[in-house]
Design a protein around this motif. Structure first.
Motif, short mmCIF file in Angstrom:
data_model
loop_
_atom_site.label_atom_id
_atom_site.label_comp_id
_atom_site.label_asym_id
_atom_site.label_seq_id
_atom_site.Cartn_x
_atom_site.Cartn_y
_atom_site.Cartn_z
N ARG A 185 0.81 -1.22 0.00
CA ARG A 185 0.00 0.00 0.00
C ARG A 185 0.85 1.27 0.00
O ARG A 185 0.34 2.36 0.29
CB ARG A 185 -0.97 0.03 1.18
N SER A 186 2.12 1.16 -0.32
CA SER A 186 2.97 2.34 -0.41
C SER A 186 2.79 3.02 -1.76
O SER A 186 2.35 2.41 -2.75
CB SER A 186 4.44 1.96 -0.21
N THR A 187 3.14 4.31 -1.81
CA THR A 187 2.96 5.14 -2.99
C THR A 187 4.21 5.98 -3.23
O THR A 187 4.83 6.45 -2.28
CB THR A 187 1.75 6.09 -2.81
N PHE A 188 4.56 6.14 -4.49
CA PHE A 188 5.68 7.01 -4.86
C PHE A 188 5.15 8.09 -5.79
O PHE A 188 4.59 7.80 -6.84
CB PHE A 188 6.79 6.20 -5.55
N LEU A 189 5.34 9.36 -5.42
CA LEU A 189 4.91 10.50 -6.22
C LEU A 189 6.13 11.23 -6.75
O LEU A 189 7.06 11.51 -6.00
CB LEU A 189 4.07 11.46 -5.37
N ALA A 190 6.14 11.55 -8.03
CA ALA A 190 7.30 12.22 -8.62
C ALA A 190 6.90 13.02 -9.85
O ALA A 190 5.91 12.70 -10.51
CB ALA A 190 8.37 11.20 -9.01
N GLU A 225 6.86 5.22 -16.78
CA GLU A 225 6.27 3.97 -16.31
C GLU A 225 7.33 2.86 -16.27
O GLU A 225 7.39 2.08 -15.32
CB GLU A 225 5.12 3.53 -17.22
N ALA A 226 8.17 2.81 -17.30
CA ALA A 226 9.21 1.78 -17.36
C ALA A 226 10.21 1.95 -16.23
O ALA A 226 10.70 0.96 -15.67
CB ALA A 226 9.92 1.84 -18.72
N LEU A 227 10.55 3.19 -15.91
CA LEU A 227 11.48 3.45 -14.81
C LEU A 227 10.98 2.84 -13.51
O LEU A 227 11.72 2.16 -12.79
CB LEU A 227 11.67 4.96 -14.63
N PHE A 228 9.71 3.06 -13.19
CA PHE A 228 9.16 2.58 -11.92
C PHE A 228 8.90 1.08 -11.93
O PHE A 228 9.11 0.40 -10.92
CB PHE A 228 7.90 3.37 -11.57
N ASN A 235 2.59 -0.73 -10.25
CA ASN A 235 1.76 0.05 -11.14
C ASN A 235 2.21 1.51 -11.13
O ASN A 235 2.56 2.05 -10.07
CB ASN A 235 0.29 -0.03 -10.70
N ALA A 236 2.22 2.15 -12.28
CA ALA A 236 2.59 3.56 -12.37
C ALA A 236 1.59 4.27 -13.27
O ALA A 236 1.45 3.93 -14.44
CB ALA A 236 4.01 3.73 -12.91
N VAL A 237 0.88 5.24 -12.71
CA VAL A 237 -0.07 6.04 -13.47
C VAL A 237 0.57 7.40 -13.73
O VAL A 237 1.10 8.04 -12.82
CB VAL A 237 -1.39 6.22 -12.68
N VAL A 238 0.52 7.85 -14.98
CA VAL A 238 1.17 9.10 -15.37
C VAL A 238 0.12 10.09 -15.86
O VAL A 238 -0.69 9.77 -16.74
CB VAL A 238 2.24 8.87 -16.45
N VAL A 239 0.15 11.29 -15.30
CA VAL A 239 -0.69 12.40 -15.73
C VAL A 239 0.24 13.48 -16.26
O VAL A 239 1.28 13.75 -15.67
CB VAL A 239 -1.54 12.94 -14.56
N GLN A 240 -0.14 14.10 -17.37
CA GLN A 240 0.67 15.19 -17.91
C GLN A 240 0.19 16.52 -17.33
O GLN A 240 -1.01 16.77 -17.21
CB GLN A 240 0.55 15.23 -19.44
N LEU A 270 3.72 13.61 -14.29
CA LEU A 270 3.40 13.52 -12.87
C LEU A 270 3.04 12.05 -12.59
O LEU A 270 2.03 11.56 -13.07
CB LEU A 270 2.23 14.46 -12.53
N VAL A 271 3.90 11.38 -11.83
CA VAL A 271 3.81 9.94 -11.65
C VAL A 271 3.25 9.59 -10.28
O VAL A 271 3.67 10.16 -9.26
CB VAL A 271 5.19 9.29 -11.82
N THR A 272 2.33 8.64 -10.26
CA THR A 272 1.86 8.03 -9.02
C THR A 272 2.07 6.53 -9.16
O THR A 272 1.37 5.86 -9.92
CB THR A 272 0.38 8.31 -8.76
N ALA A 273 3.07 5.99 -8.47
CA ALA A 273 3.39 4.56 -8.53
C ALA A 273 2.99 3.89 -7.24
O ALA A 273 3.10 4.49 -6.15
CB ALA A 273 4.88 4.36 -8.79
N THR A 274 2.53 2.66 -7.33
CA THR A 274 2.09 1.93 -6.15
C THR A 274 2.65 0.51 -6.15
O THR A 274 3.02 -0.02 -7.19
CB THR A 274 0.54 1.87 -6.09
N LEU A 275 2.66 -0.10 -4.96
CA LEU A 275 3.09 -1.49 -4.81
C LEU A 275 1.86 -2.39 -4.73
O LEU A 275 0.81 -1.97 -4.28
CB LEU A 275 3.92 -1.66 -3.55
#
Length: 275
Positions: A185-190, A225-228, A235-240, A270-275
């Protein structure tokens, strides 16, 4: 944070932090502000204000801050911890309504903290706050663990304005190391720039100087997405920036939509990645 470990580079990054704080102060003064940061003006100081006045104002800065604020609060739970990577003059531990039980870890060079701590003085954070002196271009996970980071708690990692100051290998390491430390349930924002940024006229002096010195260019990618995913994030969701979810009435269209001749590699991801 900076790619090279020297006093001048670190001083430049501290200066950038003051410029960003000045942008937050300018936003806070607006009647239609996207967020409020009552400490930003003091943190910016005269040098930050001067830097903001000397540069073309970038409306993306408040949009980025508000976008991450919203994502943080969506992910925050009573058992969460928040890690600000390259924290600089960030004040989220003071201004966001985080759960009382949350712990905020601010990671940055030791030089990033003295002025900030002096200005904040006895101001109380909304929750537990711990400063971690570490260089994200080298080993940093042990310093975070020593500060009390809980590997069993869901973590919200925030890298706001960080990746441009890393090399590709450092960016990959940060993403991988964060995943390795994270519970479910962790999240990475970048936010990450597309490679088109390095082709802009204003970037030419930096690119030329780095290239002539044999130094790596700032990290940019057209495939966040590939980086994460390579770093262990499921999972990595990308918003421009400029799309409906990231405009707040300030950026009505993605940058590439303003000019049909521009390429998609000029995007800001703008990336939101999750585990």
């Amino acid at each position: 944070m900076e790619v090279f470990d020297d006093a001048r580079a670190r001083a430049a990054v501290v200066g950038t932090g003051r410029w960003i704080a000045a942008a937050r102060a300018l936003e806070t003064a607006r009647p239609d502000r996207l967020f409020s940061d009552p400490w930003a003006e003091l943190l910016a100081g005269e040098s930050g204000k001067a830097a903001l006045e000397a540069a073309d104002y970038n409306p993306f800065l408040p949009v980025r801050t508000r976008y991450f604020d919203d994502r943080i609060m969506e992910a925050a739970r009573p058992d969460s911890q928040l890690v600000l990577l390259g924290a600089g003059l960030d004040t989220r531990a003071f201004r966001l309504p985080l759960p009382d039980s949350c712990t905020v870890f601010e990671i940055d060079h030791a030089e990033a903290f003295p002025d900030k701590e002096s200005i904040l003085g006895t101001t109380r954070a909304r929750c537990e706050r711990r400063c971690v002196h570490a260089d994200l271009t080298g080993p940093w996970t042990e310093a975070l663990l020593d500060a009390g980071f809980n590997r069993r708690a869901p973590t919200i990692w925030v890298a706001e304005g960080l990746f441009f100051y890393l090399t590709a290998s450092d960016a990959e390491s940060v993403v991988h190391d964060a995943a390795a430390l994270s519970a479910g349930r962790s999240t990475f924002l970048a936010d990450i720039f597309g490679t088109g940024l390095l082709t802009l006229e204003g970037m030419a002096p930096l690119v030329a100087a780095r290239s002539s010195a044999g130094r790596p260019l700032p990290f940019c990618t057209d495939s966040p997405e590939a980086l994460f995913q390579a770093g262990g994030w499921r999972n990595a969701v990308v918003v421009q920036a400029g799309q409906p979810a990231a405009n707040f009435g300030r950026l009505t269209r993605p940058p590439e939509a303003r000019d049909a001749g521009q390429q998609s590699n000029l995007r800001t991801h703008l990336v939101t990645a999750t585990l």
